[in-house]
Design a protein around this motif. Structure first.
Motif, PDB file in Angstrom:
ATOM      1  N   ASP A 121     -34.826  -9.393   4.827  1.00  0.00           N
ATOM      2  CA  ASP A 121     -36.232 -10.423   5.240  1.00  0.00           C
ATOM      3  C   ASP A 121     -35.719 -10.600   6.543  1.00  0.00           C
ATOM      4  O   ASP A 121     -34.845 -11.500   6.801  1.00  0.00           O
ATOM      5  N   PRO A 122     -36.491 -10.210   7.890  1.00  0.00           N
ATOM      6  CA  PRO A 122     -36.199 -10.548   9.251  1.00  0.00           C
ATOM      7  C   PRO A 122     -36.212 -12.093   9.377  1.00  0.00           C
ATOM      8  O   PRO A 122     -35.723 -12.519  10.500  1.00  0.00           O
ATOM      9  N   ARG A 123     -37.201 -12.873   8.796  1.00  0.00           N
ATOM     10  CA  ARG A 123     -37.298 -13.926   9.033  1.00  0.00           C
ATOM     11  C   ARG A 123     -36.005 -15.109   8.511  1.00  0.00           C
ATOM     12  O   ARG A 123     -35.943 -16.337   8.943  1.00  0.00           O
ATOM     13  N   VAL A 124     -35.253 -14.572   7.566  1.00  0.00           N
ATOM     14  CA  VAL A 124     -33.907 -15.187   7.137  1.00  0.00           C
ATOM     15  C   VAL A 124     -32.857 -15.451   8.140  1.00  0.00           C
ATOM     16  O   VAL A 124     -32.406 -14.529   8.878  1.00  0.00           O
ATOM     17  N   VAL A 125     -32.277 -16.610   8.436  1.00  0.00           N
ATOM     18  CA  VAL A 125     -31.361 -16.813   9.457  1.00  0.00           C
ATOM     19  C   VAL A 125     -30.061 -16.865   8.951  1.00  0.00           C
ATOM     20  O   VAL A 125     -29.976 -17.603   7.788  1.00  0.00           O
ATOM     21  N   ILE A 126     -29.120 -16.150   9.238  1.00  0.00           N
ATOM     22  CA  ILE A 126     -27.820 -16.140   8.659  1.00  0.00           C
ATOM     23  C   ILE A 126     -27.226 -17.370   8.969  1.00  0.00           C
ATOM     24  O   ILE A 126     -26.807 -17.816  10.263  1.00  0.00           O
ATOM     25  N   LEU A 127     -26.597 -18.113   8.147  1.00  0.00           N
ATOM     26  CA  LEU A 127     -26.021 -19.422   8.131  1.00  0.00           C
ATOM     27  C   LEU A 127     -24.480 -19.242   8.169  1.00  0.00           C
ATOM     28  O   LEU A 127     -23.908 -18.462   7.498  1.00  0.00           O
ATOM     29  N   GLU A 128     -23.865 -20.002   9.036  1.00  0.00           N
ATOM     30  CA  GLU A 128     -22.762 -20.137   9.180  1.00  0.00           C
ATOM     31  C   GLU A 128     -21.824 -21.012   8.155  1.00  0.00           C
ATOM     32  O   GLU A 128     -22.369 -22.216   8.104  1.00  0.00           O
ATOM     33  N   GLU A 129     -20.922 -20.618   7.426  1.00  0.00           N
ATOM     34  CA  GLU A 129     -20.336 -21.348   6.217  1.00  0.00           C
ATOM     35  C   GLU A 129     -19.088 -21.995   6.846  1.00  0.00           C
ATOM     36  O   GLU A 129     -18.841 -22.748   6.026  1.00  0.00           O
ATOM     37  N   TRP A 130     -18.577 -21.765   7.662  1.00  0.00           N
ATOM     38  CA  TRP A 130     -17.057 -22.174   8.396  1.00  0.00           C
ATOM     39  C   TRP A 130     -16.058 -22.379   7.386  1.00  0.00           C
ATOM     40  O   TRP A 130     -15.274 -23.252   7.173  1.00  0.00           O
ATOM     41  N   LEU A 131     -15.947 -21.078   6.526  1.00  0.00           N
ATOM     42  CA  LEU A 131     -14.897 -21.099   5.662  1.00  0.00           C
ATOM     43  C   LEU A 131     -14.001 -19.979   6.185  1.00  0.00           C
ATOM     44  O   LEU A 131     -14.423 -18.817   6.412  1.00  0.00           O
ATOM     45  N   GLY A 132     -12.841 -19.911   6.230  1.00  0.00           N
ATOM     46  CA  GLY A 132     -11.842 -18.897   6.469  1.00  0.00           C
ATOM     47  C   GLY A 132     -10.521 -19.114   5.984  1.00  0.00           C
ATOM     48  O   GLY A 132     -10.265 -19.900   4.939  1.00  0.00           O
ATOM     49  N   HIS A 133      -9.622 -17.935   5.891  1.00  0.00           N
ATOM     50  CA  HIS A 133      -8.215 -18.022   5.581  1.00  0.00           C
ATOM     51  C   HIS A 133      -7.298 -18.739   6.382  1.00  0.00           C
ATOM     52  O   HIS A 133      -7.213 -18.076   7.595  1.00  0.00           O
TER      53      HIS A 133
END
Length: 287
Positions: A121-133
């Motif tokens: 869906d091109p309307r969906v914005v990828i959200l940054e979850e700010w999780l890392g190792h």
């Protein structure tokens, strides 16, 4: 019966003018004070949302209010409005500003958020979850600037394994303290205290270009490289040891934020919801 996590009458009177009014259409908001007290109870104790006591109303109302007001930047606007009032009263210590970061351990319940792909869906914005190792496992890193009274001026989140230096300028740019009347918000403290993690020459130039005094000890590798080059290595960067003693205010601000157990340990799957939790805690610190 009030709880020790609830807003006091003085805090409520200071906060209430900046809360949204009921919409012209649709259902009115549930009682603001009751819902905000429910949110505070949860983030102070770090319990699951479903465990919010019944005196605060349905737990879904508290959770939805937290998420909805983050999506439309209501929490951020309230925090900035309180900052503006404090600055107008002359109670923000700009001269003591300091920047640092801290790791926030992520609970296992914070892992596994469903990823959103624009291919479907091109309307969906990828959200940054700010999780890392990082060495501590799954972590989120909180970068913040605090004033001389140990209150957060700006907050930026990143994945736990990210370095501190690249977020120096974003943290400075996130400072937006409104001024009375018309005009741009105040965004530049006269001086910034940071540790050696921000001591690279490129960061010094970027801060100096903004007219901000940069108080930072020289990095050990930079010192060795300068000495190795001899006369061509140039002079060491200016460093005010007395001014650097005030850097502890950012550590105190971090400790005050981590008094909220839902911040000391991240339980939120969605990064934006976790940012909302941090903003609510900042709101209490400015009250």
């Amino acid at each position: 019966m009030s709880c020790r996590t609830d807003l006091t009458d003085a805090q409520w009177h200071a906060l209430s003018p900046y809360l949204p009014a009921n919409p012209k259409r649709g259902h009115p908001f549930a009682d603001h004070r009751r819902v905000i007290n429910g949110i505070l109870w949860r983030i102070k104790l770090g319990t699951p949302w479903r465990d919010i006591p019944e005196r605060y109303g349905p737990w879904r109302t508290c959770h939805d209010r937290l998420a909805r007001w983050e999506r439309d930047d209501t929490w951020l606007r309230i925090v900035q409005a309180l900052q503006g009032v404090t600055d107008t009263q002359g109670h923000i210590n700009w001269e003591g500003a300091s920047i640092d970061s801290t790791h926030l351990r992520a609970h296992r319940s914070a892992v596994g958020a469903r990823k959103q792909s624009p291919q479907h869906d091109p309307r969906v914005v990828i959200l940054e979850e700010w999780l890392g190792h990082s060495r501590g496992g799954r972590t989120t890193k909180l970068h913040l600037c605090a004033d001389g009274n140990a209150r957060p001026l700006s907050i930026v989140l990143s994945a736990g394994q990210r370095a501190d230096g690249p977020f120096l300028i974003p943290v400075l740019e996130a400072i937006r303290v409104p001024r009375p009347g018309k005009g741009r918000p105040r965004s530049r403290p006269p001086v910034i205290r940071v540790d050696r993690a921000y001591g690279a020459r490129v960061y010094r130039r970027l801060v100096h270009a903004r007219g901000i005094r940069f108080v930072c000890p020289e990095r050990e590798d930079a010192r060795r490289h300068r000495i190795k080059k001899g006369a061509h290595g140039g002079c060491p960067p200016a460093f005010d040891a007395n001014a650097y003693k005030g850097k502890n205010v950012v550590k105190r601000a971090v400790n005050r934020l981590k008094d909220f157990r839902a911040i000391a340990t991240r339980y939120e799957k969605r990064g934006r919801n976790f940012m909302a939790v941090i903003l609510v805690a900042c709101l209490v610190l400015w009250l």
